[in-house]
Design a protein around this motif. Structure first.
Motif, short mmCIF file in Angstrom:
data_model
loop_
_atom_site.label_atom_id
_atom_site.label_comp_id
_atom_site.label_asym_id
_atom_site.label_seq_id
_atom_site.Cartn_x
_atom_site.Cartn_y
_atom_site.Cartn_z
N GLY A 260 0.61 -1.20 0.45
CA GLY A 260 0.24 0.13 0.17
C GLY A 260 1.14 1.20 -0.40
N GLY A 261 1.59 1.52 1.26
CA GLY A 261 2.74 2.72 1.00
C GLY A 261 3.41 3.18 -0.31
N CYS A 262 3.84 1.37 -1.25
CA CYS A 262 4.53 1.57 -2.77
C CYS A 262 3.35 2.43 -3.56
CB CYS A 262 4.86 0.34 -3.22
SG CYS A 262 6.12 -0.52 -2.41
N GLY A 263 1.72 1.91 -3.50
CA GLY A 263 1.22 2.40 -4.34
C GLY A 263 0.83 4.00 -4.05
N LEU A 264 1.05 4.29 -2.80
CA LEU A 264 0.77 6.09 -2.66
C LEU A 264 1.56 6.52 -2.66
CD1 LEU A 264 -1.30 7.41 -0.77
CD2 LEU A 264 0.27 7.02 1.16
N PHE A 265 2.84 5.94 -2.55
CA PHE A 265 4.29 6.61 -2.83
C PHE A 265 4.20 6.91 -4.68
CE2 PHE A 265 8.68 6.76 -4.02
CZ PHE A 265 9.41 8.07 -3.19
N ALA A 266 4.03 5.91 -5.44
CA ALA A 266 4.01 5.83 -6.80
C ALA A 266 3.11 7.28 -7.41
CB ALA A 266 3.29 4.46 -7.69
N GLY A 267 1.77 7.26 -6.87
CA GLY A 267 0.67 7.64 -7.27
C GLY A 267 1.81 9.71 -6.62
N SER A 268 2.34 9.61 -5.73
CA SER A 268 2.79 11.08 -5.00
C SER A 268 4.29 11.33 -6.94
CB SER A 268 3.39 11.05 -4.05
OG SER A 268 2.63 10.92 -3.06
N LEU A 269 4.93 10.67 -7.00
CA LEU A 269 5.58 10.92 -7.17
C LEU A 269 5.04 10.80 -9.27
CD1 LEU A 269 8.69 7.73 -6.73
CD2 LEU A 269 8.77 10.46 -6.42
N VAL A 270 4.51 10.23 -9.28
CA VAL A 270 3.43 10.86 -11.23
C VAL A 270 2.93 11.82 -10.92
CG1 VAL A 270 1.09 9.35 -11.56
CG2 VAL A 270 3.44 7.96 -11.42
N MET A 271 2.29 12.28 -9.77
CA MET A 271 1.74 13.68 -9.92
C MET A 271 2.88 14.87 -9.94
SD MET A 271 -1.40 14.87 -9.40
CE MET A 271 -1.55 16.11 -8.59
N GLY A 272 3.85 14.53 -8.95
CA GLY A 272 4.93 15.16 -9.25
C GLY A 272 5.34 15.20 -10.61
N VAL A 273 5.15 14.43 -11.66
CA VAL A 273 5.93 14.28 -12.40
C VAL A 273 4.73 14.78 -14.28
CG1 VAL A 273 6.67 13.10 -14.41
CG2 VAL A 273 7.69 12.77 -12.48
N TRP A 274 4.06 14.52 -13.45
CA TRP A 274 2.53 14.00 -14.56
C TRP A 274 2.28 15.88 -14.03
CZ3 TRP A 274 -2.72 12.55 -13.74
CH2 TRP A 274 -3.94 12.43 -14.47
N GLY A 275 1.89 16.39 -13.14
CA GLY A 275 0.70 17.58 -12.51
C GLY A 275 -0.82 17.37 -12.77
N GLY A 276 -0.78 15.68 -12.84
CA GLY A 276 -2.62 16.23 -12.90
C GLY A 276 -3.26 16.43 -13.99
N PRO A 277 -4.42 16.22 -13.78
CA PRO A 277 -5.55 16.32 -15.20
C PRO A 277 -5.55 17.54 -15.05
CG PRO A 277 -6.42 15.27 -13.27
CD PRO A 277 -5.23 15.50 -12.62
N LYS A 278 -5.60 17.92 -17.06
CA LYS A 278 -6.37 19.48 -17.46
C LYS A 278 -7.06 19.70 -16.44
CE LYS A 278 -2.21 19.30 -20.24
NZ LYS A 278 -2.22 19.68 -21.96
N LYS A 279 -8.19 18.94 -17.32
CA LYS A 279 -9.96 19.02 -16.76
C LYS A 279 -9.43 18.63 -15.19
CE LYS A 279 -11.26 20.74 -20.52
NZ LYS A 279 -11.77 21.77 -20.34
N ARG A 280 -9.31 19.18 -14.01
CA ARG A 280 -9.30 18.61 -13.29
C ARG A 280 -10.49 18.26 -12.15
NH1 ARG A 280 -5.90 24.08 -12.29
NH2 ARG A 280 -3.80 23.26 -12.74
N MET A 281 -11.62 18.58 -11.97
CA MET A 281 -12.88 18.20 -11.35
C MET A 281 -13.22 16.77 -12.26
SD MET A 281 -13.99 19.61 -8.87
CE MET A 281 -14.97 18.72 -8.77
N ARG A 282 -13.24 16.86 -13.61
CA ARG A 282 -13.67 15.42 -14.58
C ARG A 282 -12.24 14.04 -13.74
NH1 ARG A 282 -14.79 17.06 -20.16
NH2 ARG A 282 -17.14 18.85 -19.59
N GLY A 283 -11.01 14.73 -13.46
CA GLY A 283 -10.04 14.24 -12.98
C GLY A 283 -10.42 13.74 -11.75
#
Length: 453
Positions: free
Chosen positions: A263-286
């Motif tokens: 679980g910690g790995c999944g959370l860490f991966a999500g944080s790193l992906v957000m750090g690189v990707w920046g999240g969805p452009k359509k934020r509410m839909r994301g």
């Protein structure tokens, strides 16, 4: 804005915050273990969690008002100093063999309040440190602290065996010292740390506490966003409270350790992906999409009493957390008046923190008193839901996972409604011109200038 200085300042403050939060998580875990081994009382163990959660909830609105009114570097430094003194007192009590269970409750409360003040102040500074096009990435990196807190028990168990309780607390003491030094010495743009000086006769800090909620109500859709986030954190709190007893109903402590690590790995991966990707452009839909994905993943936990299933699907659920929270934080930071940003972030945090303790309080009694009896062989739901997810020990908690997952999917559908999507159409009030290309004076000159004022 001096972009290089701002980004460097963000990274240094983020690193210091990460180190201190890891140290606090280590100390919190080993103090909980010490309390349980000494008393054998699950209630006393739970009281440690509540003694941190409730004061943090109460201090959040005041922390937001302070952040928008006072010098932010000094707020960060003051929070670190109080935390440093608190952990130092614990270290002295342990060294003199005088630590008692009751000492842990006020210490936990103080460090939790300091952590809340620190995090709210830092979240209000992020848009003034990082260019707007990188704001979502910065907020994604800020979510790494959650994965660090989840992974802390794995490290803490090893560290406790190696250096003992006193050694772990001393590590925490060092981390707060490092954080304090960074806060005092890192160069920062002046606009990131200084707020507008209050005019004579300006309202008091206490009277400004409700301004965060008032600011949110002026922006159509933002209160609805917070309501959806509150529901998300409630579901997350239910899952976080019950996942360990759920796993232990069909696996041993070793299996639980693997589940926590995954679980910690999944959370860490999500944080790193957000750090690189920046999240969805359509934020509410994301936000809507990832809530639905998280809901499906949470519901799948219930399908079978299988360690392999939980280890495989848990990381997908936790992966969604930093994406949802980081995206929502970016929306709040860009859509509200910068003068009220600290109060808005504090209000948002207070709502999410209120949902989490509520989940902690109701999850156990509901599982033990309602859902577990219903899912026993011959129980009230054995002939219906039992055909889908099975009956016996742990199946009541599995049903709660299923219901929480369905609720998350519903919340995702609500987030996708036009009334909430219009948040996207609100004007961005955090502009690139907010910052100033002026270096904030170092420690001693800053203190002297404050004295002249």
């Amino acid at each position: 804005m001096n972009t290089t200085m701002g980004i460097r300042g963000f990274l240094l403050l983020w690193s210091a915050q990460l180190v201190s939060i890891v140290g606090s998580a280590l100390t919190g875990f080993v103090l909980g273990v010490w309390t349980y081994e000494r008393s054998g009382s699950a209630t006393q163990f739970a009281l440690i969690m509540l003694s941190g959660a409730i004061p943090a909830l109460l201090i959040a609105p005041f922390a937001g008002a302070l952040t928008d009114r006072l010098h932010r570097r000094r707020i960060l430094a003051a929070a670190d100093c109080v935390a440093l003194a608190t952990v130092g007192a614990l270290a002295l009590l342990i060294s003199s063999d005088q630590l008692q269970t009751w000492h842990i409750y006020p210490a936990t409360a103080l460090t939790a309040m300091c952590g809340t003040v620190h995090q709210i102040t830092f979240s209000a500074m992020i848009p003034l440190l990082v260019p707007k096009q990188h704001l979502s990435r910065a907020n994604g990196l800020s979510q790494v602290v959650f994965s660090a807190q989840i992974a802390a028990p794995i490290v803490a168990g090893t560290l406790l065996a190696a250096v003992g309780l006193r050694g772990v607390v001393l590590v925490d003491l060092v981390t707060f010292g490092v954080s304090l030094l960074v806060v005092l010495l890192v160069p920062l743009p002046r606009a990131a740390v200084r707020t507008a000086s209050p005019e004579p006769g300006a309202p008091s800090i206490w009277s400004q506490v409700p301004d965060g909620w008032a600011e949110l109500r002026r922006r159509p859709g933002l209160t609805g966003l917070l309501a959806v986030l509150g529901g998300f954190y409630f579901c997350f709190g239910i899952a976080g409270t019950l996942v360990r007893p759920l796993v232990l109903s069909f696996a041993g402590p070793t299996g639980l350790g693997f589940q926590v690590f995954a679980g910690g790995c999944g959370l860490f991966a999500g944080s790193l992906v957000m750090g690189v990707w920046g999240g969805p452009k359509k934020r509410m839909r994301g936000i809507a999409l990832f809530m639905a994905i998280g809901g499906v993943a949470l519901a799948i936990h219930s399908l079978a009493p299988s360690l392999a299933l939980v280890i495989a699907i848990g990381p997908f659920f936790l992966f969604t957390l930093p994406v949802i929270t980081g995206t929502a934080q970016t929306l709040l930071q860009t859509k509200v008046d910068p003068a009220n940003l600290g109060k808005v972030m504090a209000t948002s945090r207070a709502i999410s923190q209120a949902a989490s303790p509520l989940a902690y309080i109701v999850a156990g009694p509901l599982a033990d008193g309602v859902f577990e009896p219903l899912m026993r062989p011959g129980g009230g739901l054995a002939g219906s839901m039992g055909q889908l997810i099975g009956t016996g020990p742990g199946r009541g908690m599995a049903l709660m996972f299923l219901l929480a997952g369905v609720l998350l999917v519903v919340l995702g559908a609500l987030a996708a409604r036009p009334s909430l999507r219009r948040v996207e159409d609100l004007p961005d009030l955090m502009t690139e011109s907010t910052g100033e290309d002026v270096r904030e004076p170092a420690v001693v000159p800053a203190i002297r200038e404050g004295q002249r004022k």
